[in-house]
Write a protein that holds these residues in place. Structure first.
Motif, mmCIF file in Angstrom:
data_model
loop_
_atom_site.group_PDB
_atom_site.id
_atom_site.type_symbol
_atom_site.label_atom_id
_atom_site.label_comp_id
_atom_site.label_asym_id
_atom_site.label_seq_id
_atom_site.Cartn_x
_atom_site.Cartn_y
_atom_site.Cartn_z
ATOM 1 N N VAL A 20 43.331 52.779 65.907
ATOM 2 C CA VAL A 20 43.910 53.799 65.043
ATOM 3 C C VAL A 20 43.580 53.471 63.590
ATOM 4 O O VAL A 20 44.010 52.449 63.059
ATOM 5 N N LEU A 21 42.823 54.346 62.964
ATOM 6 C CA LEU A 21 42.428 54.141 61.575
ATOM 7 C C LEU A 21 43.169 55.132 60.688
ATOM 8 O O LEU A 21 43.088 56.342 60.896
ATOM 9 N N ASP A 22 43.878 54.584 59.718
ATOM 10 C CA ASP A 22 44.565 55.403 58.717
ATOM 11 C C ASP A 22 43.539 55.656 57.615
ATOM 12 O O ASP A 22 43.286 54.782 56.779
ATOM 13 N N ALA A 23 42.926 56.829 57.641
ATOM 14 C CA ALA A 23 41.756 57.078 56.804
ATOM 15 C C ALA A 23 42.091 57.917 55.584
ATOM 16 O O ALA A 23 42.811 58.911 55.680
ATOM 17 N N TYR A 24 41.553 57.518 54.445
ATOM 18 C CA TYR A 24 41.773 58.195 53.171
ATOM 19 C C TYR A 24 40.432 58.497 52.537
ATOM 20 O O TYR A 24 39.576 57.619 52.433
ATOM 21 N N TRP A 25 40.265 59.732 52.092
ATOM 22 C CA TRP A 25 39.052 60.108 51.372
ATOM 23 C C TRP A 25 39.216 59.755 49.894
ATOM 24 O O TRP A 25 40.196 60.132 49.270
ATOM 25 N N ILE A 26 38.221 59.058 49.375
ATOM 26 C CA ILE A 26 38.226 58.677 47.968
ATOM 27 C C ILE A 26 36.994 59.272 47.301
ATOM 28 O O ILE A 26 35.869 58.850 47.581
ATOM 29 N N PRO A 27 37.153 60.269 46.442
ATOM 30 C CA PRO A 27 36.003 60.835 45.731
ATOM 31 C C PRO A 27 35.282 59.752 44.927
ATOM 32 O O PRO A 27 35.915 58.791 44.454
ATOM 33 N N THR A 28 33.983 59.893 44.778
ATOM 34 C CA THR A 28 33.235 58.850 44.079
ATOM 35 C C THR A 28 33.702 58.666 42.638
ATOM 36 O O THR A 28 33.655 57.557 42.102
ATOM 37 N N GLU A 29 34.167 59.735 42.002
ATOM 38 C CA GLU A 29 34.680 59.582 40.632
ATOM 39 C C GLU A 29 35.916 58.688 40.617
ATOM 40 O O GLU A 29 36.076 57.847 39.716
ATOM 41 N N ARG A 39 43.534 50.474 57.679
ATOM 42 C CA ARG A 39 43.302 51.458 56.632
ATOM 43 C C ARG A 39 41.816 51.517 56.304
ATOM 44 O O ARG A 39 41.186 50.504 56.026
ATOM 45 N N LEU A 40 41.279 52.739 56.348
ATOM 46 C CA LEU A 40 39.861 52.970 56.114
ATOM 47 C C LEU A 40 39.662 53.839 54.881
ATOM 48 O O LEU A 40 40.235 54.923 54.783
ATOM 49 N N ALA A 41 38.832 53.367 53.957
ATOM 50 C CA ALA A 41 38.459 54.162 52.787
ATOM 51 C C ALA A 41 37.155 54.883 53.081
ATOM 52 O O ALA A 41 36.134 54.246 53.374
ATOM 53 N N LEU A 42 37.192 56.205 53.036
ATOM 54 C CA LEU A 42 35.994 57.029 53.177
ATOM 55 C C LEU A 42 35.566 57.449 51.772
ATOM 56 O O LEU A 42 36.173 58.331 51.160
ATOM 57 N N VAL A 43 34.545 56.801 51.265
ATOM 58 C CA VAL A 43 34.118 57.033 49.890
ATOM 59 C C VAL A 43 33.002 58.076 49.873
ATOM 60 O O VAL A 43 31.932 57.877 50.437
#
Length: 250
Positions: free
Chosen positions: A51-60, A20-24
């Motif tokens: 295989v990366l399960d990637a999720y975008w996390i807004p900075t807020e 799991r990858l957090a894209l901040v």
């Protein structure tokens, strides 16, 4: 919502590793790196079985204490000024303190130095000129020559994580930034941060944290290398570190 897609693998193929990858960052279709990253994740899955399960996390959203906990890697992506400086810094601090593989590129690099200066070096009042141009103590200031759209040679320190990842002592890299570090660099070094890459004028362009499983930041943007079909070695190394972290903590 995942950013990577995979197809059916042949029965003889090795088992895919999922992490799991957090894209901040504040995702935008107008930021080239943001549109490139999903292509890179697809290429990693297809070519490397990473295989990366990637999720975008807004900075807020990243301001929440547990926003990036439970992820196997954190990537603070370009696109500054971020809507929340505090959120970007919180994500970096969690990855640094919890030993989670970390990559910061462009604005992510700048905020990596800012987080380290404030929370490790005790330089609590240093600021980023893009966020607070009137601050008395600026760690990051406008570059003498903007690097927006430019390429340049980066010299990489021998024996560094950066060298082991890139596999070379010099590399041509692409930038899209106008700010860089200009003060307190000796203090950051004295507190353990290693500057492992510099440009032809000797200006800092990469940083890493010895002793951490994987902690790397670059002012240049490895996600812009090529056409997105072949991930830059730095992106591939982050994926491998994430897969290793997933295997250790699963």
């Amino acid at each position: 919502m995942t950013a990577a897609t995979t197809g059916s693998a042949p029965l003889t193929a090795p088992t895919a590793r999922t992490a799991r990858l957090a894209l901040v960052g504040d995702r935008s279709p107008n930021v080239t790196s943001h549109t490139r990253i999903p292509l890179l994740l697809d290429a990693l899955a297809a070519e490397d079985r990473l295989v990366l399960d990637a999720y975008w996390i807004p900075t807020e959203d990243a301001e929440e204490p547990d926003a990036v906990r439970g992820f196997d890697a954190v990537w603070v992506v370009p696109g500054s000024p971020y809507r929340s400086e505090a959120g970007a810094l919180a994500a970096i601090r969690t990855a640094r303190e919890d030993g989670v593989p970390f990559l910061g590129t462009c604005g992510g690099f700048q905020h990596t130095l800012l987080e380290y200066a404030r929370n490790v070096c005790g330089l609590t009042h240093v600021a980023h000129a893009e966020n607070d141009p009137d601050a008395d103590d600026l760690l990051l200031t406008p570059l003498a020559c903007s690097l927006v759209g430019h390429e340049g040679t980066v010299t990489i320190a021998e024996g560094s994580l950066a060298e082991s990842v890139v596999g070379a002592h010099k590399s041509i890299e692409r930038y899209h930034c106008s700010y860089g570090p200009t003060a307190h660099l000796d203090t950051l070094r004295a507190h353990g941060l290693r500057f492992s890459g510099e440009d032809e004028e000797g200006q800092v362009r990469m940083a890493e944290l010895p002793g951490h499983p994987f902690f790397l930041a670059s002012l240049f943007q490895p996600e812009l290398a090529g056409d997105g079909s072949r991930p830059h070695p730095i992106v591939r190394a982050l994926a491998r570190a994430a897969a290793l972290h997933a295997g250790v903590t699963a």
